[in-house]
Design a protein around this motif. Structure first.
Motif, PDB file in Angstrom:
ATOM      1  N   THR B  14       0.821  -1.222   0.000  1.00 45.59           N
ATOM      2  CA  THR B  14       0.000   0.000   0.000  1.00 45.59           C
ATOM      3  C   THR B  14       0.850   1.265   0.000  1.00 45.59           C
ATOM      4  OG1 THR B  14      -0.151  -0.105   2.399  1.00 45.59           O
ATOM      5  CG2 THR B  14      -2.000  -1.053   1.156  1.00 45.59           C
ATOM      6  N   SER B  15       2.176   1.093  -0.029  1.00 49.76           N
ATOM      7  CA  SER B  15       3.043   2.286  -0.068  1.00 49.76           C
ATOM      8  C   SER B  15       3.490   2.536  -1.510  1.00 49.76           C
ATOM      9  CB  SER B  15       4.264   2.076   0.838  1.00 49.76           C
ATOM     10  OG  SER B  15       5.247   3.030   0.539  1.00 49.76           O
ATOM     11  N   PRO B  16       2.928   3.566  -2.157  1.00 48.43           N
ATOM     12  CA  PRO B  16       3.342   3.841  -3.543  1.00 48.43           C
ATOM     13  C   PRO B  16       4.838   4.130  -3.641  1.00 48.43           C
ATOM     14  CG  PRO B  16       1.487   5.233  -2.883  1.00 48.43           C
ATOM     15  CD  PRO B  16       1.964   4.546  -1.659  1.00 48.43           C
ATOM     16  N   HIS B  17       5.395   4.761  -2.580  1.00 48.72           N
ATOM     17  CA  HIS B  17       6.820   5.102  -2.579  1.00 48.72           C
ATOM     18  C   HIS B  17       7.665   3.824  -2.665  1.00 48.72           C
ATOM     19  CE1 HIS B  17      10.593   6.904  -1.467  1.00 48.72           C
ATOM     20  NE2 HIS B  17      10.656   6.234  -0.324  1.00 48.72           N
ATOM     21  N   ILE B  18       7.359   2.849  -1.781  1.00 44.43           N
ATOM     22  CA  ILE B  18       8.169   1.618  -1.751  1.00 44.43           C
ATOM     23  C   ILE B  18       7.913   0.775  -2.998  1.00 44.43           C
ATOM     24  CG2 ILE B  18       8.594  -0.534  -0.497  1.00 44.43           C
ATOM     25  CD1 ILE B  18       8.199   0.959   2.078  1.00 44.43           C
ATOM     26  N   LEU B  23       9.861  -1.262  -8.180  1.00 44.70           N
ATOM     27  CA  LEU B  23       9.772  -1.379  -9.639  1.00 44.70           C
ATOM     28  C   LEU B  23      11.081  -0.915 -10.286  1.00 44.70           C
ATOM     29  CD1 LEU B  23       7.794  -2.125 -11.913  1.00 44.70           C
ATOM     30  CD2 LEU B  23       7.137   0.270 -12.015  1.00 44.70           C
ATOM     31  N   VAL B  24      11.598   0.204  -9.797  1.00 42.14           N
ATOM     32  CA  VAL B  24      12.881   0.711 -10.325  1.00 42.14           C
ATOM     33  C   VAL B  24      13.992  -0.312 -10.044  1.00 42.14           C
ATOM     34  CG1 VAL B  24      14.617   2.545 -10.087  1.00 42.14           C
ATOM     35  CG2 VAL B  24      12.200   3.125 -10.051  1.00 42.14           C
ATOM     36  N   ALA B  25      13.981  -0.853  -8.814  1.00 41.62           N
ATOM     37  CA  ALA B  25      15.022  -1.816  -8.420  1.00 41.62           C
ATOM     38  C   ALA B  25      14.962  -3.069  -9.289  1.00 41.62           C
ATOM     39  CB  ALA B  25      14.843  -2.201  -6.954  1.00 41.62           C
ATOM     40  N   VAL B  26      13.744  -3.548  -9.557  1.00 41.64           N
ATOM     41  CA  VAL B  26      13.597  -4.766 -10.359  1.00 41.64           C
ATOM     42  C   VAL B  26      14.090  -4.519 -11.791  1.00 41.64           C
ATOM     43  CG1 VAL B  26      11.896  -6.315 -11.410  1.00 41.64           C
ATOM     44  CG2 VAL B  26      11.763  -5.805  -8.984  1.00 41.64           C
ATOM     45  N   VAL B  27      13.699  -3.386 -12.351  1.00 44.32           N
ATOM     46  CA  VAL B  27      14.140  -3.081 -13.724  1.00 44.32           C
ATOM     47  C   VAL B  27      15.666  -2.961 -13.766  1.00 44.32           C
ATOM     48  CG1 VAL B  27      14.054  -1.351 -15.569  1.00 44.32           C
ATOM     49  CG2 VAL B  27      11.954  -2.003 -14.395  1.00 44.32           C
ATOM     50  N   CYS B  28      16.244  -2.245 -12.780  1.00 45.86           N
ATOM     51  CA  CYS B  28      17.715  -2.101 -12.734  1.00 45.86           C
ATOM     52  C   CYS B  28      18.365  -3.476 -12.565  1.00 45.86           C
ATOM     53  CB  CYS B  28      18.137  -1.204 -11.570  1.00 45.86           C
ATOM     54  SG  CYS B  28      17.696   0.504 -11.799  1.00 45.86           S
ATOM     55  N   GLY B  29      17.814  -4.292 -11.648  1.00 47.34           N
ATOM     56  CA  GLY B  29      18.380  -5.620 -11.390  1.00 47.34           C
ATOM     57  C   GLY B  29      18.355  -6.498 -12.627  1.00 47.34           C
ATOM     58  N   GLY B  59      15.225   1.649   1.738  1.00 43.17           N
ATOM     59  CA  GLY B  59      16.569   1.362   1.220  1.00 43.17           C
ATOM     60  C   GLY B  59      16.845  -0.129   1.143  1.00 43.17           C
ATOM     61  N   SER B  60      16.486  -0.855   2.200  1.00 45.72           N
ATOM     62  CA  SER B  60      16.789  -2.293   2.208  1.00 45.72           C
ATOM     63  C   SER B  60      15.933  -3.045   1.194  1.00 45.72           C
ATOM     64  CB  SER B  60      16.611  -2.877   3.613  1.00 45.72           C
ATOM     65  OG  SER B  60      15.321  -2.615   4.082  1.00 45.72           O
ATOM     66  N   VAL B  61      14.672  -2.635   1.060  1.00 41.34           N
ATOM     67  CA  VAL B  61      13.788  -3.280   0.074  1.00 41.34           C
ATOM     68  C   VAL B  61      14.333  -3.031  -1.335  1.00 41.34           C
ATOM     69  CG1 VAL B  61      11.501  -3.102  -1.006  1.00 41.34           C
ATOM     70  CG2 VAL B  61      11.686  -3.322   1.465  1.00 41.34           C
ATOM     71  N   PHE B  62      14.771  -1.813  -1.587  1.00 39.57           N
ATOM     72  CA  PHE B  62      15.315  -1.460  -2.907  1.00 39.57           C
ATOM     73  C   PHE B  62      16.513  -2.359  -3.248  1.00 39.57           C
ATOM     74  CE2 PHE B  62      18.241   0.954  -5.598  1.00 39.57           C
ATOM     75  CZ  PHE B  62      17.402   1.379  -6.612  1.00 39.57           C
ATOM     76  N   LEU B  63      17.460  -2.444  -2.308  1.00 38.49           N
ATOM     77  CA  LEU B  63      18.687  -3.210  -2.588  1.00 38.49           C
ATOM     78  C   LEU B  63      18.405  -4.703  -2.697  1.00 38.49           C
ATOM     79  CD1 LEU B  63      21.172  -1.325  -0.245  1.00 38.49           C
ATOM     80  CD2 LEU B  63      21.101  -1.238  -2.721  1.00 38.49           C
ATOM     81  N   VAL B 368       9.286 -11.892  -2.422  1.00 35.08           N
ATOM     82  CA  VAL B 368       8.137 -12.475  -3.135  1.00 35.08           C
ATOM     83  C   VAL B 368       7.630 -11.508  -4.209  1.00 35.08           C
ATOM     84  CG1 VAL B 368       5.753 -13.278  -2.857  1.00 35.08           C
ATOM     85  CG2 VAL B 368       7.465 -13.869  -1.135  1.00 35.08           C
ATOM     86  N   VAL B 369       7.344 -10.274  -3.789  1.00 36.35           N
ATOM     87  CA  VAL B 369       6.763  -9.296  -4.727  1.00 36.35           C
ATOM     88  C   VAL B 369       7.776  -8.959  -5.832  1.00 36.35           C
ATOM     89  CG1 VAL B 369       5.776  -6.975  -4.926  1.00 36.35           C
ATOM     90  CG2 VAL B 369       5.257  -8.364  -2.927  1.00 36.35           C
ATOM     91  N   GLY B 370       9.050  -8.805  -5.450  1.00 39.92           N
ATOM     92  CA  GLY B 370      10.090  -8.495  -6.435  1.00 39.92           C
ATOM     93  C   GLY B 370      10.173  -9.568  -7.507  1.00 39.92           C
ATOM     94  N   ASN B 371      10.110 -10.820  -7.098  1.00 47.08           N
ATOM     95  CA  ASN B 371      10.164 -11.913  -8.066  1.00 47.08           C
ATOM     96  C   ASN B 371       8.938 -11.933  -8.972  1.00 47.08           C
ATOM     97  OD1 ASN B 371      12.562 -13.752  -7.958  1.00 47.08           O
ATOM     98  ND2 ASN B 371      12.129 -13.588  -5.785  1.00 47.08           N
ATOM     99  N   LEU B 372       7.764 -11.636  -8.384  1.00 47.66           N
ATOM    100  CA  LEU B 372       6.538 -11.600  -9.209  1.00 47.66           C
ATOM    101  C   LEU B 372       6.636 -10.502 -10.263  1.00 47.66           C
ATOM    102  CD1 LEU B 372       3.723 -12.167  -6.547  1.00 47.66           C
ATOM    103  CD2 LEU B 372       4.349 -13.692  -8.423  1.00 47.66           C
ATOM    104  N   ILE B 373       7.131  -9.320  -9.837  1.00 48.47           N
ATOM    105  CA  ILE B 373       7.272  -8.211 -10.798  1.00 48.47           C
ATOM    106  C   ILE B 373       8.279  -8.594 -11.885  1.00 48.47           C
ATOM    107  CG2 ILE B 373       7.990  -5.802 -11.090  1.00 48.47           C
ATOM    108  CD1 ILE B 373       7.150  -5.270  -8.202  1.00 48.47           C
ATOM    109  N   ALA B 374       9.397  -9.193 -11.453  1.00 45.48           N
ATOM    110  CA  ALA B 374      10.458  -9.550 -12.415  1.00 45.48           C
ATOM    111  C   ALA B 374       9.946 -10.536 -13.453  1.00 45.48           C
ATOM    112  CB  ALA B 374      11.653 -10.133 -11.667  1.00 45.48           C
ATOM    113  N   VAL B 375       9.217 -11.557 -12.993  1.00 43.03           N
ATOM    114  CA  VAL B 375       8.699 -12.565 -13.927  1.00 43.03           C
ATOM    115  C   VAL B 375       7.710 -11.920 -14.900  1.00 43.03           C
ATOM    116  CG1 VAL B 375       7.280 -14.652 -14.088  1.00 43.03           C
ATOM    117  CG2 VAL B 375       9.092 -14.508 -12.389  1.00 43.03           C
ATOM    118  N   SER B 376       6.827 -11.071 -14.358  1.00 49.01           N
ATOM    119  CA  SER B 376       5.819 -10.434 -15.222  1.00 49.01           C
ATOM    120  C   SER B 376       6.506  -9.593 -16.307  1.00 49.01           C
ATOM    121  CB  SER B 376       4.899  -9.518 -14.405  1.00 49.01           C
ATOM    122  OG  SER B 376       4.481 -10.174 -13.263  1.00 49.01           O
TER     123      SER B 376
END
Lengths: 172, 502
Positions: B14-18, B23-29, B59-63, B368-376
């Motif tokens: 529910t945090s648009p910021h995080i 999303l930026v982190a996944v694309v960069c990764g 910060g930790s979620v991003f990295l 979990v969410v990062g992997n779902l975004i990455a796969v999509s």
């Protein structure tokens, strides 16, 4: 034995020794941890130097046997080119030169002068990009850097000692 | 526990910021994973300066999200061109590339991307299940044990990253520990090795040190060698989205293999020293052994793509466990990530369970969410992402050097750090050129101050008798056993020498 790795070990030994000697001048509480770390560090360097010496003598034995192999009909194995060696020294020197000159330029002239010059020079000379591409990428990247850091984030990047002095002398 | 668990998920989504940062982190990764010359460790090292001002969670979620999805895109060049980006992807090449040569590249990509995502999610689930089991163990640790755990961490990482060159790994680890003593001594207030240089009174900048040891040497080497990772011509191997979907469906069809290899991968990730490509290769071997038609492996068996990909992503969840709770990184990538976590104010150890359990759950959900975004994302763009494999490394080098210089400067706004960057880079490049491991340096530097603090506390509480505490004896035994094994590996003649000489 005079390999790059061995010289590096000798350098690390000198590094630990120097820091241990300096630590001896500190009060007891302050020197405890540097000594706890530095003395084993020195011991490890000495152990590595001894291992290098042992491997060097063992290596000569292996080389001798390896050379003798073709005489008894074994196929000679062609060694793969190592990742680093005399063939990479020039490229490495050029890259290190670029890096040191770039950081020196940032310190003296600041980011906004050094970055476009370095990008264009490197892209043109090392990446063999066309003048058009090198100039557009260099100038484009500098503009993006200015927009992100100066305009959006309000971060003042290092202006450079000479640039600051010149700006001050010019009355800015 | 349930409240914290779902509260963390709610807070995350529910945090648009995080979510935007993720999303930026996944694309960069994903881009970093497929681009030549930029590995996972390097990407985290370069991202550290930019998370400096962020709060702990963001910060930790991003990295973590960036690190977790690195491997997901690395498999693309393995399958499309038979060129593994790193050791983890090499196992995927064995069956992925033959499938591509048969005109089934899309099927192999669909299966591997989905398996990778599912593996990441199941790895996070295994980590979550282990929390109640580990809680009493972690709470038994006192300052004495934390000092020994720091030493064990350096030993493990030295062993993991250097193999039979453990002495070199330990020298590098002690070099990191030594640099951690630079700055104001917490007990006496003496500025150690700093003299009148005020910028050193707070210690060596971790960002500068990490950039100098990892990022700069890699860029110098890449610039010196040049070239793209792929020398093969790019061909369109009959790519179709129908085939991609059939590959995706292979994962639920092989659900039992996916579950087994995810658990194996996560468990391997938890054991420091066994991370890296071991998980992928062990699970590939397991898939061959458990298959009804093992003769198909190496010729284009889809299970040979699914098993290593599931395992190599599941291990990320597993390796987070020793990193967060014991300060022992499960892999060299996690060592750099641990350094970044410490910069953000996250102290590994019992506090993570007693005071920051919400953060632990947030990180699990981020996996979990990062992997779902990455796969999509990857399922839609994998065809075009592969083109990045052909980028000339020399085109990237100057931009990354600019990135490094800016990151080094903005981390503390001290121009002196640029001078330190050059000096440390010389040593870092020396390590790279001589083939010395560099990961132990980070763990030494990040755990150094904690180790000193723990050692001082332990000596005040128990004197030198702290070595005789039962848990301390167990840890000392582990260090001695590891060192003995390493010395044995150093001393015995290598197979290569025996073959040539004998």
């Amino acid at each position: 034995m005079k390999t790059f790795s061995t010289w590096l070990t000798a350098f690390m030994f000198a590094f630990f020794s120097t820091l241990v000697l300096i630590a001896l001048q500190y009060p007891v509480g302050a020197r405890f941890m540097p000594l706890v770390v530095g003395i084993p560090g020195m011991a490890l360097c000495l152990l590595q130097l001894a291992l290098d010496a042992a491997h060097a003598s063992g290596g000569r034995l292996v080389l001798y046997r390896f050379r003798a192999a073709p005489k008894i009909g074994k196929p000679e194995v062609e060694a793969a080119e190592p990742e680093f060696g005399p063939h990479t020294v020039r490229g490495e020197a050029v890259m290190i030169g670029y890096f040191v000159v770039f950081i020196s330029a940032v310190l003296l002239l600041g980011f906004y002068v050094s970055v476009p010059v370095m990008l264009v020079t490197f892209l043109r000379r090392q990446a063999e990009a066309s003048w058009r591409m090198a100039l557009s990428l260099g100038i484009g990247a500098t503009l993006i850097m200015y927009l992100v850091f100066a305009v959006i984030l309000h971060i003042r990047l290092h202006p450079g000692f000479l640039t600051s002095a010149a700006m001050k002398a010019a009355g800015f | 526990m349930i409240d914290v668990m779902f509260g963390a998920l709610y807070g995350l989504v529910t945090s648009p910021h995080i979510m935007g940062l993720m999303l930026v982190a996944v694309v960069c990764g994903l881009l970093v994973g497929v681009t030549p010359g930029i590995g996972g460790k390097l990407s985290i090292a370069m991202a550290i300066p930019f998370v400096y001002g962020m709060d702990m969670v963001a910060g930790s979620v991003f990295l973590l999200a960036m690190h977790a999805v690195n491997g997901t895109s690395g498999q693309i060049s393995s399958i499309m061109f038979g060129i593994p980006g790193d050791g983890d992807d090499a196992a995927t090449t064995l069956d992925g590339y033959p499938l591509a040569k048969k005109g089934q590249a899309a099927r192999a990509l669909g299966a591997s991307i989905t398996a990778s995502g599912v593996g990441g999610i199941l790895g996070a689930a295994v980590f979550a299940l282990m929390i109640p089991v580990l809680e009493p163990i972690v709470l038994m640790f006192s300052p004495a044990e934390f000092f020994l755990v720091a030493l064990l961490g350096i030993s493990f990482i030295a062993f993991l990253s250097s193999g039979d060159k453990i002495v070199k790994g330990l020298i590098v680890g002690f070099y990191g520990l030594m640099l951690a003593t630079v700055g104001m001594d917490p007990q006496t207030g003496t500025p150690r090795y700093a003299g009148d240089m005020l910028f050193l009174w707070d210690g060596v900048s971790l960002v500068t040190a990490v950039l100098a040891l990892f990022a700069v040497p890699e860029m110098i080497a890449l610039g010196a060698k040049g070239g793209a990772i792929s020398a093969a011509p790019m061909e369109d191997k009959n790519f179709s989205y129908r085939q991609l979907l059939s590959g995706v469906m292979e994962v639920p069809r092989n659900w039992w293999l996916v579950t087994r290899t995810s658990v194996i991968g996560a468990v391997i990730g938890m054991i420091p020293g066994l991370g890296g490509s071991a998980a992928a290769w062990l699970c590939y071997g397991h898939a061959v052994q458990s298959s009804k038609h093992p003769e198909m492996f190496g010729r284009g068996a889809i299970e040979g793509v699914i098993a290593p990909e599931t395992a190599s992503n599941a291990k990320e969840g597993g390796s987070l466990l020793p990193t967060l709770f014991f300060g022992i990184p499960g892999s060299s990538g996690m060592a750099v990530l641990l350094g970044a976590f410490l910069i953000l104010g996250i102290q590994p150890g019992a506090f993570m369970i007693t005071e920051h359990l919400d953060l632990v759950w947030t990180l699990i959900w981020a996996l979990v969410v990062g992997n779902l975004i990455a796969v999509s994302i990857l399922l839609f763009v994998c065809r075009w992402v592969a083109v990045l494999t052909f980028v000339n490394g020399r085109m990237l080098v100057p931009f990354i050097l600019v990135f490094i210089a800016i990151g080094c400067y903005v981390s503390e706004y001290q121009w002196q750090n640029l001078v330190v960057l050059v000096l440390f880079s010389a040593i870092g490049y020396g390590f790279l050129r001589a083939g010395w491991p560099r990961a132990p340096f980070v763990i030494g530097l990040v755990l150094g101050s904690k180790a000193e603090e723990s050692l001082n506390q332990a000596l005040q509480l128990w004197g030198y008798a702290f070595f005789l505490r039962p848990l301390s004896l167990v840890l000392i035994g582990m260090i001695v056993a590891l060192m003995s094994y390493a010395v044995y590996r150093n001393m015995r003649p290598s197979r290569h020498q025996v073959q040539i000489g004998g």
